[in-house]
Write a protein that holds these residues in place. Structure first.
Motif, PDB file in Angstrom:
ATOM      1  N   ARG A   1       0.733  -1.346   0.003  1.00 36.80           N
ATOM      2  CA  ARG A   1      -0.043  -0.061  -0.052  1.00 36.80           C
ATOM      3  C   ARG A   1       0.815   1.280   0.056  1.00 36.80           C
TER       4      ARG A   1
ATOM      5  N   GLN B   1       2.502   1.698  -3.361  1.00 34.71           N
ATOM      6  CA  GLN B   1       1.442   2.119  -4.588  1.00 34.71           C
ATOM      7  C   GLN B   1       1.080   3.331  -4.355  1.00 34.71           C
ATOM      8  N   ALA B   2       1.104   4.060  -2.960  1.00 29.56           N
ATOM      9  CA  ALA B   2       0.635   5.484  -2.988  1.00 29.56           C
ATOM     10  C   ALA B   2       1.846   6.213  -3.416  1.00 29.56           C
TER      11      ALA B   2
ATOM     12  N   HIS C   1       1.663   6.318  -6.933  1.00 29.98           N
ATOM     13  CA  HIS C   1       0.263   7.199  -7.503  1.00 29.98           C
ATOM     14  C   HIS C   1       0.722   8.602  -7.521  1.00 29.98           C
ATOM     15  N   GLU C   2       1.732   8.954  -6.632  1.00 33.08           N
ATOM     16  CA  GLU C   2       2.101  10.327  -6.422  1.00 33.08           C
ATOM     17  C   GLU C   2       3.042  10.658  -7.738  1.00 33.08           C
TER      18      GLU C   2
ATOM     19  N   HIS D   1     -11.088  -2.102  -8.519  1.00 33.58           N
ATOM     20  CA  HIS D   1     -11.400  -0.913  -9.387  1.00 33.58           C
ATOM     21  C   HIS D   1     -12.407  -1.197 -10.260  1.00 33.58           C
TER      22      HIS D   1
ATOM     23  N   ALA E   1     -10.930   4.983  -2.602  1.00 28.55           N
ATOM     24  CA  ALA E   1     -10.317   5.729  -3.822  1.00 28.55           C
ATOM     25  C   ALA E   1     -11.336   6.948  -4.380  1.00 28.55           C
TER      26      ALA E   1
ATOM     27  N   HIS F   1     -10.970   9.605  -2.223  1.00 29.59           N
ATOM     28  CA  HIS F   1      -9.784  10.689  -2.707  1.00 29.59           C
ATOM     29  C   HIS F   1      -9.916  11.423  -3.784  1.00 29.59           C
ATOM     30  N   GLU F   2     -10.650  10.794  -4.725  1.00 32.03           N
ATOM     31  CA  GLU F   2     -11.044  11.697  -5.881  1.00 32.03           C
ATOM     32  C   GLU F   2     -12.023  12.698  -5.590  1.00 32.03           C
TER      33      GLU F   2
ATOM     34  N   ARG G   1      -5.390  17.547 -12.154  1.00 29.49           N
ATOM     35  CA  ARG G   1      -4.213  17.547 -12.052  1.00 29.49           C
ATOM     36  C   ARG G   1      -3.289  18.287 -12.993  1.00 29.49           C
TER      37      ARG G   1
END
Lengths: 234, 234
Positions: A51, A54-55, A58-59, B11, B55, B58-59, B81
DNA sequence: TGCGATATTATGTGCATACATAATCATGAA
DNA sequence: TTCATGATTATGTATGCACATAATATCGCA
């Protein structure tokens, strides 16, 4: 030199690894340890490391490939999360009173470039709206907006005195996706008059097109008064 | 109307729930089913639903509160973004050849506003660099940059003919964080001459300040030639 | 009735495990 | 040597479970 020695939480480990990356422990593009290795180092399970990594992926801090392992991203491309401000909130958060005046509201054929941006045929009539946004009574931004009455049939009779067209649309058609452009334009005669500035002044401008499920909703061209800045952090 | 009927991947479920939200199954601000309920509906485990909903949170599509449950976000504020482009890549991806010319490079005291933005005292000397970026031989953007030689001692002798200052710095000081502003300015005499445009032309401008761990790295003011647009999707 | 303690509940998180998937490496045959 | 094939390996993902945490609801007592 660790940012903080957290428990074995996924974002504790995320920050620990980030600190090591930022600290230069590995070169750009270099492979960093695998999930199992980190799990051992921090005495936690592989899932937790997963996790965390993955974060970071994602960044955009690291790149991951199956079997390829995880490596520090070679060229760290700056990116930012830009929040498109709602004008009313923008003005109010600066401590000024917000108001808006509708200068024009009519149904008409849009100019060619507008129809093109909305992916519409030239003969498709739209609702054209011109709004002057004021901060403390002074011009803040001038907005030209076109709305597709087919997609948003209620818009034609919407009461836009209390709520601005923008907020009305966000409320009625949420979750629409779109495109936006930022650019600089010189004030033409009409813009100069509306914003009470000299013709030719440089105006920060935002264009936005939004769709809801393949149907065009609206296109707006928003010209801010001189001195405006759009700030964000990277 | 479902986007796609995927297996029970996190997802897949995320998109399924997103589609239901967008489809208007729940009102804005309304509570949606809990994790357990969704898990039953999609015959998967609660963990999987948890990841999917996290998720979406987060969005910014939903808001979650412990015990409070998950609800559709009341006012969907547009956010995007934004990728800050690297000029060379920007030019090259448009199919043009990129080049740059260093017009000036010297050590000097910065103007007051620059020192202020970099959080430096007025008497702190910086390296001042002026670069003209060209696309196909024509002016594309003009950049004024100040670099703190204390933070980046190697910069003074860096060879900036092959690689631009921007890319040099990204390579040497990656993972720096910063602030940026977008604005419109009128071309002054120097800018007009550099970019070969008429004085007073509206120029799209980006200012950036970057730090690496509380130490200022660089401040740049980048003026794009007329016609430039910064595009992004929301 | 008013209020504080307690139970309840929905999400947050970690872990061990199992299997999936993709890329690479090693092997061996043509 | 070259190429196909299978073994290996690192990440991706789903699951059941346990427990943490925060907010709400409920109950009991004064």
């Amino acid at each position: 030199m660790n940012i903080a020695a957290q428990a074995t939480t996924h974002h504790g480990i995320r920050e620990a690894i980030r600190a090591r990356i930022v600290g230069g422990e590995w070169d750009l593009g270099e492979l960093i340890p695998g999930e199992a290795e980190f799990a051992a180092q921090y005495s936690c399970s592989r899932s937790t490391v997963n996790r965390a990594l993955q974060a970071l992926a994602h960044e955009g801090i690291v790149e991951r490939k199956r079997k390829g392992g995880t490596r520090v991203r070679p060229l760290q491309l700056p990116q930012a999360r830009l929040r498109i401000p709602i004008i009313r909130e923008e003005v109010q958060s600066a401590g000024q009173t917000y108001s808006h005046r509708i200068m024009r509201r009519e149904r008409q054929l849009p100019p060619g470039d507008v129809a093109q941006r909305m992916h519409l045929p030239d003969d498709h009539e739209l609702i054209h709206l011109q709004t002057l946004h004021l901060a403390g009574g002074e011009p803040f931004a001038f907005e030209r907006r076109w709305v597709d009455p087919v997609t948003v049939p209620d818009f034609e009779e919407a009461d836009l005195t209390a709520i601005s067209a923008n907020e009305w649309l966000i409320r009625m058609v949420p979750f629409s996706r779109g495109e936006a452009s930022l650019l600089a334009v010189s004030a033409d005669a009409e813009l100069a008059q509306m914003l009470k500035v000299a013709p030719g002044e440089a105006l920060f401008t935002m264009e936005r097109t939004t769709w809801f499920e393949e149907r065009s909703v609206t296109f707006t061209r928003l010209h801010y008064a001189p001195g405006y800045r759009l700030n964000f952090s990277l």
